[in-house]
Motif scaffolding. Structure first.
Motif, PDB file in Angstrom:
ATOM      1  N   GLY A  13       8.083   6.358 -19.399  1.00 62.25           N
ATOM      2  CA  GLY A  13       7.225   7.513 -19.228  1.00 62.25           C
ATOM      3  C   GLY A  13       7.484   8.178 -17.885  1.00 62.25           C
ATOM      4  O   GLY A  13       8.340   7.746 -17.107  1.00 62.25           O
ATOM      5  N   THR A  14       6.744   9.236 -17.620  1.00 66.40           N
ATOM      6  CA  THR A  14       6.858   9.961 -16.351  1.00 66.40           C
ATOM      7  C   THR A  14       5.730   9.522 -15.423  1.00 66.40           C
ATOM      8  O   THR A  14       4.554   9.518 -15.816  1.00 66.40           O
ATOM      9  N   PHE A  15       6.091   9.142 -14.200  1.00 67.87           N
ATOM     10  CA  PHE A  15       5.128   8.578 -13.261  1.00 67.87           C
ATOM     11  C   PHE A  15       5.214   9.265 -11.895  1.00 67.87           C
ATOM     12  O   PHE A  15       6.281   9.736 -11.488  1.00 67.87           O
ATOM     13  N   ASP A  16       4.076   9.301 -11.217  1.00 70.26           N
ATOM     14  CA  ASP A  16       4.060   9.651  -9.801  1.00 70.26           C
ATOM     15  C   ASP A  16       4.424   8.392  -9.017  1.00 70.26           C
ATOM     16  O   ASP A  16       3.868   7.312  -9.291  1.00 70.26           O
ATOM     17  N   VAL A  17       5.354   8.502  -8.082  1.00 69.91           N
ATOM     18  CA  VAL A  17       5.708   7.349  -7.248  1.00 69.91           C
ATOM     19  C   VAL A  17       5.525   7.734  -5.783  1.00 69.91           C
ATOM     20  O   VAL A  17       5.755   8.888  -5.398  1.00 69.91           O
ATOM     21  N   ALA A  18       5.085   6.767  -4.997  1.00 70.99           N
ATOM     22  CA  ALA A  18       4.847   7.026  -3.578  1.00 70.99           C
ATOM     23  C   ALA A  18       5.003   5.741  -2.788  1.00 70.99           C
ATOM     24  O   ALA A  18       4.788   4.647  -3.311  1.00 70.99           O
ATOM     25  N   THR A  19       5.403   5.885  -1.536  1.00 81.19           N
ATOM     26  CA  THR A  19       5.416   4.747  -0.614  1.00 81.19           C
ATOM     27  C   THR A  19       4.169   4.815   0.247  1.00 81.19           C
ATOM     28  O   THR A  19       3.680   5.900   0.589  1.00 81.19           O
ATOM     29  N   HIS A  20       3.668   3.631   0.592  1.00 79.54           N
ATOM     30  CA  HIS A  20       2.428   3.527   1.374  1.00 79.54           C
ATOM     31  C   HIS A  20       2.645   2.549   2.523  1.00 79.54           C
ATOM     32  O   HIS A  20       3.378   1.564   2.390  1.00 79.54           O
ATOM     33  N   GLY A  21       1.989   2.827   3.632  1.00 79.39           N
ATOM     34  CA  GLY A  21       2.063   1.933   4.777  1.00 79.39           C
ATOM     35  C   GLY A  21       0.829   2.068   5.643  1.00 79.39           C
ATOM     36  O   GLY A  21       0.050   3.014   5.503  1.00 79.39           O
ATOM     37  N   ALA A  22       0.658   1.111   6.527  1.00 76.42           N
ATOM     38  CA  ALA A  22      -0.460   1.136   7.468  1.00 76.42           C
ATOM     39  C   ALA A  22       0.109   1.154   8.884  1.00 76.42           C
ATOM     40  O   ALA A  22       0.953   1.975   9.203  1.00 76.42           O
ATOM     41  N   ASP A 122       2.403 -20.327  -3.238  1.00 84.95           N
ATOM     42  CA  ASP A 122       2.329 -18.868  -3.242  1.00 84.95           C
ATOM     43  C   ASP A 122       1.940 -18.376  -1.849  1.00 84.95           C
ATOM     44  O   ASP A 122       0.897 -18.759  -1.320  1.00 84.95           O
ATOM     45  N   LEU A 123       2.799 -17.563  -1.257  1.00 85.70           N
ATOM     46  CA  LEU A 123       2.576 -17.037   0.093  1.00 85.70           C
ATOM     47  C   LEU A 123       2.219 -15.549   0.085  1.00 85.70           C
ATOM     48  O   LEU A 123       2.181 -14.917   1.135  1.00 85.70           O
ATOM     49  N   ARG A 124       1.947 -14.995  -1.079  1.00 90.04           N
ATOM     50  CA  ARG A 124       1.760 -13.553  -1.156  1.00 90.04           C
ATOM     51  C   ARG A 124       0.473 -13.075  -0.490  1.00 90.04           C
ATOM     52  O   ARG A 124      -0.555 -13.740  -0.528  1.00 90.04           O
ATOM     53  N   ASP A 125       0.566 -11.886   0.094  1.00 94.67           N
ATOM     54  CA  ASP A 125      -0.556 -11.209   0.736  1.00 94.67           C
ATOM     55  C   ASP A 125      -0.706  -9.852   0.053  1.00 94.67           C
ATOM     56  O   ASP A 125       0.232  -9.057   0.028  1.00 94.67           O
ATOM     57  N   TYR A 126      -1.877  -9.597  -0.508  1.00 94.68           N
ATOM     58  CA  TYR A 126      -2.080  -8.374  -1.276  1.00 94.68           C
ATOM     59  C   TYR A 126      -2.810  -7.279  -0.499  1.00 94.68           C
ATOM     60  O   TYR A 126      -3.221  -6.280  -1.078  1.00 94.68           O
ATOM     61  N   SER A 127      -2.962  -7.461   0.815  1.00 95.31           N
ATOM     62  CA  SER A 127      -3.757  -6.502   1.586  1.00 95.31           C
ATOM     63  C   SER A 127      -3.150  -5.097   1.576  1.00 95.31           C
ATOM     64  O   SER A 127      -3.888  -4.100   1.604  1.00 95.31           O
ATOM     65  N   LEU A 128      -1.820  -4.995   1.511  1.00 89.10           N
ATOM     66  CA  LEU A 128      -1.209  -3.668   1.497  1.00 89.10           C
ATOM     67  C   LEU A 128      -1.513  -2.924   0.192  1.00 89.10           C
ATOM     68  O   LEU A 128      -1.518  -1.693   0.157  1.00 89.10           O
ATOM     69  N   ALA A 129      -1.806  -3.682  -0.870  1.00 92.65           N
ATOM     70  CA  ALA A 129      -2.192  -3.037  -2.124  1.00 92.65           C
ATOM     71  C   ALA A 129      -3.474  -2.232  -1.945  1.00 92.65           C
ATOM     72  O   ALA A 129      -3.644  -1.171  -2.561  1.00 92.65           O
ATOM     73  N   ALA A 130      -4.367  -2.730  -1.100  1.00 88.52           N
ATOM     74  CA  ALA A 130      -5.622  -2.013  -0.849  1.00 88.52           C
ATOM     75  C   ALA A 130      -5.354  -0.666  -0.197  1.00 88.52           C
ATOM     76  O   ALA A 130      -6.079   0.311  -0.450  1.00 88.52           O
ATOM     77  N   VAL A 131      -4.332  -0.594   0.639  1.00 86.22           N
ATOM     78  CA  VAL A 131      -3.964   0.674   1.276  1.00 86.22           C
ATOM     79  C   VAL A 131      -3.537   1.686   0.211  1.00 86.22           C
ATOM     80  O   VAL A 131      -3.995   2.831   0.201  1.00 86.22           O
ATOM     81  N   ALA A 132      -2.662   1.246  -0.698  1.00 84.28           N
ATOM     82  CA  ALA A 132      -2.198   2.143  -1.752  1.00 84.28           C
ATOM     83  C   ALA A 132      -3.347   2.590  -2.650  1.00 84.28           C
ATOM     84  O   ALA A 132      -3.453   3.776  -3.002  1.00 84.28           O
ATOM     85  N   MET A 133      -4.209   1.654  -3.029  1.00 83.86           N
ATOM     86  CA  MET A 133      -5.309   2.005  -3.931  1.00 83.86           C
ATOM     87  C   MET A 133      -6.308   2.942  -3.263  1.00 83.86           C
ATOM     88  O   MET A 133      -6.863   3.838  -3.905  1.00 83.86           O
ATOM     89  N   LYS A 134      -6.515   2.759  -1.962  1.00 84.96           N
ATOM     90  CA  LYS A 134      -7.396   3.682  -1.232  1.00 84.96           C
ATOM     91  C   LYS A 134      -6.751   5.061  -1.136  1.00 84.96           C
ATOM     92  O   LYS A 134      -7.417   6.088  -1.326  1.00 84.96           O
ATOM     93  N   ASP A 135      -5.444   5.097  -0.834  1.00 81.00           N
ATOM     94  CA  ASP A 135      -4.735   6.378  -0.769  1.00 81.00           C
ATOM     95  C   ASP A 135      -4.869   7.162  -2.067  1.00 81.00           C
ATOM     96  O   ASP A 135      -4.997   8.392  -2.058  1.00 81.00           O
ATOM     97  N   LEU A 136      -4.825   6.441  -3.186  1.00 84.00           N
ATOM     98  CA  LEU A 136      -4.832   7.081  -4.505  1.00 84.00           C
ATOM     99  C   LEU A 136      -6.226   7.223  -5.097  1.00 84.00           C
ATOM    100  O   LEU A 136      -6.378   7.670  -6.234  1.00 84.00           O
ATOM    101  N   LYS A 137      -7.236   6.801  -4.315  1.00 83.97           N
ATOM    102  CA  LYS A 137      -8.642   6.932  -4.728  1.00 83.97           C
ATOM    103  C   LYS A 137      -8.914   6.243  -6.073  1.00 83.97           C
ATOM    104  O   LYS A 137      -9.559   6.788  -6.969  1.00 83.97           O
ATOM    105  N   VAL A 138      -8.403   5.018  -6.187  1.00 91.08           N
ATOM    106  CA  VAL A 138      -8.602   4.229  -7.398  1.00 91.08           C
ATOM    107  C   VAL A 138     -10.056   3.783  -7.487  1.00 91.08           C
ATOM    108  O   VAL A 138     -10.667   3.398  -6.483  1.00 91.08           O
TER     109      VAL A 138
END
Length: 200
Positions: A13-22, A122-138
């Motif tokens: 499908g067609t998607f909006d893509v973006a990079t996010h950072g803090a 598992d060493l994953r940190d999902y805090s950067l996901a919150a930045v993207a979701m806030k940017d996109l007003k999820v």
């Protein structure tokens, strides 16, 4: 913050893509479609896997899960994949490969291999996901596209309420069966093997 964005046409499908950072150098990618502010928006947190996604490794289900999530979002007309650069469950590519070699030589699973290297599962940190979701007003009330209970916990820690969790169904190589069984039995993933199509 959103650092760059465009529109991408894909096989799913067609998607909006973006990079996010803090504040730091870390980045993540959002792959989204439609209105994300509605309650029940479909969200998947997905960690990079070069072997499963780019090289189509037969004993891995990361590529099929990503493809299925994008198909589901396209079917719904709205949703988001947050793509996090956390290779090897956050251990990085070098340690991932060392773990894979332990698995190959010793006949152990990936959890055991990480333990033998002195690493947690598992060493994953999902805090950067919150930045993207806030940017996109999820919406704060989301549908989680994942079989992984730790991702549900991560989303809840980030302040999101899971109104529904959709266990992923997909097609994968028969060689991934033992890996998926490990994730179900040891990682407590909500896998329904009747809904997974194992192919040669």
């Amino acid at each position: 913050m959103i650092l760059a964005s465009t529109v991408l046409q894909t096989a799913h499908g067609t998607f909006d893509v973006a990079t996010h950072g803090a504040d730091g150098p870390e980045r993540c990618l959002s792959i989204s479609q439609g209105e994300l502010g509605k309650d029940g928006t479909a969200v998947r947190l997905h960690s990079s896997c070069v072997f499963g996604e780019a090289l189509l490794a037969c004993d891995c289900d990361c590529g099929p899960q990503l493809a299925t999530a994008l198909d589901e979002i396209n079917r719904r007309g709205a949703g988001l994949v947050v793509y996090l650069y956390q290779e090897g469950r956050g251990a990085g590519l070098d340690l991932k490969i060392r773990g894979m070699e332990r698995q190959r030589l010793e006949g152990i699973n990936s959890y055991q291999a990480y333990s033998s290297l002195g690493l947690p599962r598992d060493l994953r940190d999902y805090s950067l996901a919150a930045v993207a979701m806030k940017d996109l007003k999820v919406s704060k009330n989301v549908t989680l596209l994942s079989n992984n209970p730790s991702k549900r916990g991560a989303m809840e820690k980030l302040g999101y309420r899971i109104v529904d969790q959709v266990a992923m169904s997909y097609q994968v190589s028969r060689r991934a069966y033992d890996y998926l069984l490990m994730k179900q039995s040891e990682g407590m993933h909500t896998l329904d093997f009747d809904k997974i199509d194992f192919v040669d």
